[in-house]
Design a protein around this motif. Structure first.
Motif, PDB file in Angstrom:
ATOM      1  N   LEU A 254     -21.409 -20.672 -28.565  1.00 22.09           N
ATOM      2  CA  LEU A 254     -22.098 -19.383 -28.696  1.00 22.09           C
ATOM      3  C   LEU A 254     -23.611 -19.526 -28.627  1.00 22.09           C
ATOM      4  CD1 LEU A 254     -20.024 -17.603 -31.487  1.00 22.09           C
ATOM      5  CD2 LEU A 254     -20.043 -17.122 -29.039  1.00 22.09           C
ATOM      6  N   LEU A 255     -24.109 -20.681 -29.045  1.00 24.97           N
ATOM      7  CA  LEU A 255     -25.555 -20.899 -29.052  1.00 24.97           C
ATOM      8  C   LEU A 255     -26.121 -21.073 -27.646  1.00 24.97           C
ATOM      9  CD1 LEU A 255     -25.762 -23.216 -32.167  1.00 24.97           C
ATOM     10  CD2 LEU A 255     -26.187 -20.750 -32.028  1.00 24.97           C
ATOM     11  N   LYS A 256     -25.242 -21.230 -26.665  1.00 28.64           N
ATOM     12  CA  LYS A 256     -25.688 -21.292 -25.272  1.00 28.64           C
ATOM     13  C   LYS A 256     -25.936 -19.895 -24.721  1.00 28.64           C
ATOM     14  CE  LYS A 256     -23.154 -25.528 -24.466  1.00 28.64           C
ATOM     15  NZ  LYS A 256     -21.989 -26.153 -23.862  1.00 28.64           N
ATOM     16  N   VAL A 257     -25.363 -18.895 -25.384  1.00 31.27           N
ATOM     17  CA  VAL A 257     -25.443 -17.522 -24.900  1.00 31.27           C
ATOM     18  C   VAL A 257     -26.269 -16.629 -25.820  1.00 31.27           C
ATOM     19  CG1 VAL A 257     -24.068 -15.577 -24.052  1.00 31.27           C
ATOM     20  CG2 VAL A 257     -23.090 -17.861 -24.036  1.00 31.27           C
ATOM     21  N   TYR A 258     -26.183 -16.873 -27.123  1.00 26.51           N
ATOM     22  CA  TYR A 258     -26.852 -16.027 -28.111  1.00 26.51           C
ATOM     23  C   TYR A 258     -27.900 -16.812 -28.878  1.00 26.51           C
ATOM     24  CZ  TYR A 258     -22.892 -12.869 -27.419  1.00 26.51           C
ATOM     25  OH  TYR A 258     -21.947 -12.040 -26.875  1.00 26.51           O
ATOM     26  N   ASP A 259     -28.929 -16.117 -29.294  1.00 25.38           N
ATOM     27  CA  ASP A 259     -29.945 -16.681 -30.165  1.00 25.38           C
ATOM     28  C   ASP A 259     -29.339 -16.848 -31.563  1.00 25.38           C
ATOM     29  OD1 ASP A 259     -32.832 -17.274 -30.865  1.00 25.38           O
ATOM     30  OD2 ASP A 259     -32.419 -15.563 -32.191  1.00 25.38           O
ATOM     31  N   ALA A 260     -29.505 -18.013 -32.159  1.00 21.55           N
ATOM     32  CA  ALA A 260     -28.923 -18.295 -33.476  1.00 21.55           C
ATOM     33  C   ALA A 260     -29.408 -17.304 -34.524  1.00 21.55           C
ATOM     34  CB  ALA A 260     -29.255 -19.723 -33.902  1.00 21.55           C
ATOM     35  N   ASP A 261     -30.694 -16.984 -34.519  1.00 17.84           N
ATOM     36  CA  ASP A 261     -31.233 -16.057 -35.520  1.00 17.84           C
ATOM     37  C   ASP A 261     -30.644 -14.657 -35.354  1.00 17.84           C
ATOM     38  OD1 ASP A 261     -32.801 -17.929 -36.884  1.00 17.84           O
ATOM     39  OD2 ASP A 261     -34.433 -17.696 -35.444  1.00 17.84           O
ATOM     40  N   PHE A 262     -30.392 -14.239 -34.117  1.00 26.27           N
ATOM     41  CA  PHE A 262     -29.758 -12.946 -33.871  1.00 26.27           C
ATOM     42  C   PHE A 262     -28.361 -12.911 -34.494  1.00 26.27           C
ATOM     43  CE2 PHE A 262     -26.667 -10.668 -31.239  1.00 26.27           C
ATOM     44  CZ  PHE A 262     -27.130  -9.366 -31.390  1.00 26.27           C
ATOM     45  N   LEU A 263     -27.583 -13.966 -34.248  1.00 21.75           N
ATOM     46  CA  LEU A 263     -26.235 -14.026 -34.806  1.00 21.75           C
ATOM     47  C   LEU A 263     -26.256 -14.084 -36.328  1.00 21.75           C
ATOM     48  CD1 LEU A 263     -24.518 -16.482 -32.313  1.00 21.75           C
ATOM     49  CD2 LEU A 263     -24.047 -14.049 -32.584  1.00 21.75           C
TER      50      LEU A 263
ATOM     51  N   LYS B 223     -25.807 -21.027 -39.777  1.00 24.32           N
ATOM     52  CA  LYS B 223     -26.320 -21.869 -38.688  1.00 24.32           C
ATOM     53  C   LYS B 223     -25.557 -23.183 -38.587  1.00 24.32           C
ATOM     54  CE  LYS B 223     -31.010 -20.169 -38.166  1.00 24.32           C
ATOM     55  NZ  LYS B 223     -32.445 -20.502 -38.209  1.00 24.32           N
ATOM     56  N   GLN B 224     -25.302 -23.810 -39.720  1.00 19.66           N
ATOM     57  CA  GLN B 224     -24.564 -25.074 -39.726  1.00 19.66           C
ATOM     58  C   GLN B 224     -23.157 -24.881 -39.166  1.00 19.66           C
ATOM     59  OE1 GLN B 224     -25.444 -28.192 -40.469  1.00 19.66           O
ATOM     60  NE2 GLN B 224     -23.408 -29.043 -40.252  1.00 19.66           N
ATOM     61  N   TYR B 225     -22.499 -23.808 -39.582  1.00 22.38           N
ATOM     62  CA  TYR B 225     -21.153 -23.527 -39.082  1.00 22.38           C
ATOM     63  C   TYR B 225     -21.183 -23.323 -37.570  1.00 22.38           C
ATOM     64  CZ  TYR B 225     -16.631 -21.387 -38.339  1.00 22.38           C
ATOM     65  OH  TYR B 225     -15.376 -21.117 -37.863  1.00 22.38           O
ATOM     66  N   MET B 226     -22.155 -22.558 -37.091  1.00 23.77           N
ATOM     67  CA  MET B 226     -22.249 -22.332 -35.648  1.00 23.77           C
ATOM     68  C   MET B 226     -22.482 -23.637 -34.900  1.00 23.77           C
ATOM     69  SD  MET B 226     -24.224 -18.715 -35.027  1.00 23.77           S
ATOM     70  CE  MET B 226     -25.689 -19.140 -35.931  1.00 23.77           C
ATOM     71  N   GLU B 227     -23.383 -24.459 -35.403  1.00 25.52           N
ATOM     72  CA  GLU B 227     -23.684 -25.723 -34.732  1.00 25.52           C
ATOM     73  C   GLU B 227     -22.475 -26.657 -34.716  1.00 25.52           C
ATOM     74  OE1 GLU B 227     -27.096 -27.162 -36.872  1.00 25.52           O
ATOM     75  OE2 GLU B 227     -28.399 -25.612 -36.027  1.00 25.52           O
ATOM     76  N   LYS B 228     -21.710 -26.659 -35.797  1.00 22.26           N
ATOM     77  CA  LYS B 228     -20.585 -27.587 -35.916  1.00 22.26           C
ATOM     78  C   LYS B 228     -19.304 -27.073 -35.264  1.00 22.26           C
ATOM     79  CE  LYS B 228     -18.318 -30.480 -39.363  1.00 22.26           C
ATOM     80  NZ  LYS B 228     -18.312 -30.885 -40.766  1.00 22.26           N
ATOM     81  N   TYR B 229     -19.027 -25.765 -35.404  1.00 19.91           N
ATOM     82  CA  TYR B 229     -17.735 -25.235 -34.965  1.00 19.91           C
ATOM     83  C   TYR B 229     -17.806 -24.214 -33.820  1.00 19.91           C
ATOM     84  CZ  TYR B 229     -16.127 -27.229 -39.382  1.00 19.91           C
ATOM     85  OH  TYR B 229     -15.850 -28.084 -40.420  1.00 19.91           O
ATOM     86  N   GLN B 230     -18.963 -23.642 -33.572  1.00 21.49           N
ATOM     87  CA  GLN B 230     -19.081 -22.576 -32.573  1.00 21.49           C
ATOM     88  C   GLN B 230     -20.288 -22.802 -31.660  1.00 21.49           C
ATOM     89  OE1 GLN B 230     -16.700 -20.238 -32.399  1.00 21.49           O
ATOM     90  NE2 GLN B 230     -15.692 -20.883 -34.272  1.00 21.49           N
ATOM     91  N   SER B 231     -20.574 -24.032 -31.337  1.00 21.89           N
ATOM     92  CA  SER B 231     -21.795 -24.361 -30.592  1.00 21.89           C
ATOM     93  C   SER B 231     -21.862 -23.682 -29.224  1.00 21.89           C
ATOM     94  CB  SER B 231     -21.942 -25.871 -30.446  1.00 21.89           C
ATOM     95  OG  SER B 231     -20.850 -26.404 -29.730  1.00 21.89           O
TER      96      SER B 231
END
Length: 109
Positions: A62-71, A52-60
């Motif tokens: 994706l969080l506009k399109v996909y649910d974080a928990d799904f990923l 989650k931290q990596y997604m928020e910091k480097y791949q944010s």
């Protein structure tokens, strides 16, 4: 003992790092965790938090399109499968694969 401490092929950090990078590759994500990123993420309490931290910091984006928990769930499932493959039978197989280099080769860089 944490999951990272358990790796039948030797040093657990490269083993788990390779499994994550293999999982990203398997899922078609153009992500690559190097030693520095992996070390930084290990300050967080759980592997779910790392992702989650990596997604928020480097791949944010994706969080506009996909649910974080799904990923997170998809990555953790793929990582477990890749870790099992890498450590199958305790034989040292591929923890030194350079997934970033494979990605570069596939896109022609």
């Amino acid at each position: 003992m944490t999951e990272l401490d358990q790796c039948p092929i030797g040093d657990a950090v490269p083993c788990h790092l390779a499994a994550y990078n293999a999982a990203f590759y398997e899922l078609g994500l153009s992500w690559h965790w190097d030693d520095a990123i992996f070390h930084e993420l290990q300050n967080l309490p759980s592997e779910r938090d790392w992702i989650k931290q990596y997604m928020e910091k480097y791949q944010s984006h994706l969080l506009k399109v996909y649910d974080a928990d799904f990923l997170v769930e998809a990555i953790q499932t793929a990582k477990a499968r890749c870790l099992e493959t890498l450590t199958d039978g305790g034989a040292k197989k591929a923890p030194t694969v350079n997934w970033a280099e494979i990605h570069r080769a596939e896109v022609g860089i």
